[in-house]
Design a protein around this motif. Sequence first.
Motif, PDB file in Angstrom:
ATOM      1  N   LYS A  51      -0.341   6.426 -10.876  1.00 28.30           N
ATOM      2  CA  LYS A  51      -0.448   5.342 -11.664  1.00 28.30           C
ATOM      3  C   LYS A  51       0.727   5.616 -12.024  1.00 28.30           C
ATOM      4  O   LYS A  51       0.911   6.084 -13.024  1.00 28.30           O
ATOM      5  CB  LYS A  51      -1.452   5.251 -12.468  1.00 28.30           C
ATOM      6  N   LEU A  52       1.095   4.474 -12.108  1.00 30.11           N
ATOM      7  CA  LEU A  52       2.489   4.090 -12.659  1.00 30.11           C
ATOM      8  C   LEU A  52       1.866   3.816 -14.105  1.00 30.11           C
ATOM      9  O   LEU A  52       1.443   2.947 -14.138  1.00 30.11           O
ATOM     10  CB  LEU A  52       3.256   2.317 -12.820  1.00 30.11           C
ATOM     11  N   GLY A  53       3.197   4.217 -14.758  1.00 28.26           N
ATOM     12  CA  GLY A  53       2.494   4.363 -16.418  1.00 28.26           C
ATOM     13  C   GLY A  53       1.200   5.970 -16.730  1.00 28.26           C
ATOM     14  O   GLY A  53       1.751   6.000 -18.184  1.00 28.26           O
ATOM     15  N   ALA A  54       1.790   6.379 -15.814  1.00 28.25           N
ATOM     16  CA  ALA A  54       0.456   7.639 -16.313  1.00 28.25           C
ATOM     17  C   ALA A  54       1.308   9.235 -15.699  1.00 28.25           C
ATOM     18  O   ALA A  54       1.815   9.335 -16.305  1.00 28.25           O
ATOM     19  CB  ALA A  54      -0.843   7.154 -15.548  1.00 28.25           C
ATOM     20  N   ASP A  55       1.333   9.056 -14.364  1.00 34.94           N
ATOM     21  CA  ASP A  55       1.771  10.189 -13.585  1.00 34.94           C
ATOM     22  C   ASP A  55       3.050   9.645 -12.226  1.00 34.94           C
ATOM     23  O   ASP A  55       3.576  10.079 -11.507  1.00 34.94           O
ATOM     24  CB  ASP A  55       0.749  10.568 -12.881  1.00 34.94           C
ATOM     25  N   MET A  56       3.300   8.443 -12.451  1.00 33.93           N
ATOM     26  CA  MET A  56       4.323   8.281 -11.732  1.00 33.93           C
ATOM     27  C   MET A  56       5.396   6.827 -12.596  1.00 33.93           C
ATOM     28  O   MET A  56       5.475   5.887 -13.070  1.00 33.93           O
ATOM     29  CB  MET A  56       3.815   7.639 -10.844  1.00 33.93           C
ATOM     30  N   ASP A  57       6.747   6.859 -11.924  1.00 30.90           N
ATOM     31  CA  ASP A  57       7.649   6.037 -13.010  1.00 30.90           C
ATOM     32  C   ASP A  57       8.526   4.902 -11.635  1.00 30.90           C
ATOM     33  O   ASP A  57       8.029   4.771 -10.494  1.00 30.90           O
ATOM     34  CB  ASP A  57       8.924   6.851 -13.680  1.00 30.90           C
ATOM     35  N   VAL A  58       9.019   4.210 -12.349  1.00 35.78           N
ATOM     36  CA  VAL A  58       9.236   3.560 -11.870  1.00 35.78           C
ATOM     37  C   VAL A  58      10.116   3.103 -10.861  1.00 35.78           C
ATOM     38  O   VAL A  58       9.959   2.688  -9.323  1.00 35.78           O
ATOM     39  CB  VAL A  58       9.845   2.327 -12.944  1.00 35.78           C
ATOM     40  N   ALA A  59      11.092   4.482 -10.602  1.00 38.33           N
ATOM     41  CA  ALA A  59      12.149   4.748  -9.288  1.00 38.33           C
ATOM     42  C   ALA A  59      11.568   5.051  -8.366  1.00 38.33           C
ATOM     43  O   ALA A  59      11.441   4.724  -7.312  1.00 38.33           O
ATOM     44  CB  ALA A  59      13.192   6.078 -10.051  1.00 38.33           C
ATOM     45  N   ALA A  60      10.127   5.976  -9.380  1.00 37.28           N
ATOM     46  CA  ALA A  60       9.296   6.539  -7.894  1.00 37.28           C
ATOM     47  C   ALA A  60       8.434   5.114  -6.897  1.00 37.28           C
ATOM     48  O   ALA A  60       8.019   5.347  -6.135  1.00 37.28           O
ATOM     49  CB  ALA A  60       8.055   7.779  -8.121  1.00 37.28           C
ATOM     50  N   GLY A  61       7.475   4.621  -8.356  1.00 37.49           N
ATOM     51  CA  GLY A  61       6.899   3.671  -7.702  1.00 37.49           C
ATOM     52  C   GLY A  61       7.990   2.215  -6.852  1.00 37.49           C
ATOM     53  O   GLY A  61       7.599   2.004  -6.164  1.00 37.49           O
ATOM     54  N   ALA A  62       8.886   2.274  -7.345  1.00 35.58           N
ATOM     55  CA  ALA A  62       9.883   1.484  -6.827  1.00 35.58           C
ATOM     56  C   ALA A  62      10.785   1.785  -5.019  1.00 35.58           C
ATOM     57  O   ALA A  62      10.643   0.605  -4.141  1.00 35.58           O
ATOM     58  CB  ALA A  62      11.247   1.170  -6.803  1.00 35.58           C
ATOM     59  N   ALA A  63      10.143   3.620  -4.807  1.00 35.29           N
ATOM     60  CA  ALA A  63      10.844   3.861  -3.559  1.00 35.29           C
ATOM     61  C   ALA A  63       9.395   3.939  -2.554  1.00 35.29           C
ATOM     62  O   ALA A  63       9.149   3.653  -1.813  1.00 35.29           O
ATOM     63  CB  ALA A  63      10.753   5.445  -3.683  1.00 35.29           C
ATOM     64  N   ALA A  64       8.292   3.576  -3.510  1.00 34.05           N
ATOM     65  CA  ALA A  64       6.766   3.818  -2.687  1.00 34.05           C
ATOM     66  C   ALA A  64       6.491   2.052  -1.617  1.00 34.05           C
ATOM     67  O   ALA A  64       6.360   1.709  -1.175  1.00 34.05           O
ATOM     68  CB  ALA A  64       5.468   3.890  -3.961  1.00 34.05           C
ATOM     69  N   ALA A  65       7.118   1.214  -2.428  1.00 38.40           N
ATOM     70  CA  ALA A  65       7.154  -0.562  -2.905  1.00 38.40           C
ATOM     71  C   ALA A  65       7.904  -0.429  -1.185  1.00 38.40           C
ATOM     72  O   ALA A  65       7.491  -1.255  -0.458  1.00 38.40           O
ATOM     73  CB  ALA A  65       7.417  -1.035  -3.665  1.00 38.40           C
ATOM     74  N   ARG A  66       9.480   0.538  -1.450  1.00 44.46           N
ATOM     75  CA  ARG A  66      10.198   0.234   0.145  1.00 44.46           C
ATOM     76  C   ARG A  66       9.170   0.662   1.334  1.00 44.46           C
ATOM     77  O   ARG A  66       9.679   0.294   2.363  1.00 44.46           O
ATOM     78  CB  ARG A  66      10.995   1.320  -0.357  1.00 44.46           C
ATOM     79  N   THR A  67       8.248   1.572   1.031  1.00 43.35           N
ATOM     80  CA  THR A  67       7.368   2.337   2.379  1.00 43.35           C
ATOM     81  C   THR A  67       6.697   1.001   2.573  1.00 43.35           C
ATOM     82  O   THR A  67       6.430   1.101   4.255  1.00 43.35           O
ATOM     83  CB  THR A  67       6.690   3.417   2.152  1.00 43.35           C
ATOM     84  N   CYS A  68       6.043   0.628   1.340  1.00 40.77           N
ATOM     85  CA  CYS A  68       5.759  -0.869   1.934  1.00 40.77           C
ATOM     86  C   CYS A  68       6.132  -2.012   3.238  1.00 40.77           C
ATOM     87  O   CYS A  68       5.914  -2.413   3.661  1.00 40.77           O
ATOM     88  CB  CYS A  68       4.502  -1.638   0.913  1.00 40.77           C
TER      89      CYS A  68
END
Length: 152
Positions: A51-68
Amino acid sequence: MSFAKKLADLGVELPNAPAPAANYVPFVQVGDMVYVSGQISNGPDGFITGKLGADMDVAAGAAAARTCAISLLAQVKAACGGDIDRLVRVVKLTAFVNSTADFTDQPKVVNGASDFLVEALGDAGRHSRSAVSAASLPLGVAVEIEGIFQVK
């Protein structure tokens, strides 16, 4: 340069198109438009959760979006009978980011997908988009993105 070649140059091998997890189809083609169902963040070790803003930062979220984005292209390739070079352009992405109520950087997270598509496809990767917060997503994934693509 072909999209297949550019992806290979980037070291990206499109996986087999993920199968749907429920009673829907992974894509629908109407004329020269392909509508791809939501693709969830998924890596070599399984689902990318958080969850962004809780246990994940923007860079990790962006990497997750890349996989999508990679999964979206895999679905387009399947829709094109295995030939990704039939893709004309990315038209629109709608992205959902699993985030806390006070997290406001959803666009920065979704840039992980948008930036990858432009890097891999050049101007054909430029698209309209929405980046929306979600209180939760299926299986606890960090990001889910659906897309509309034009093909020939």
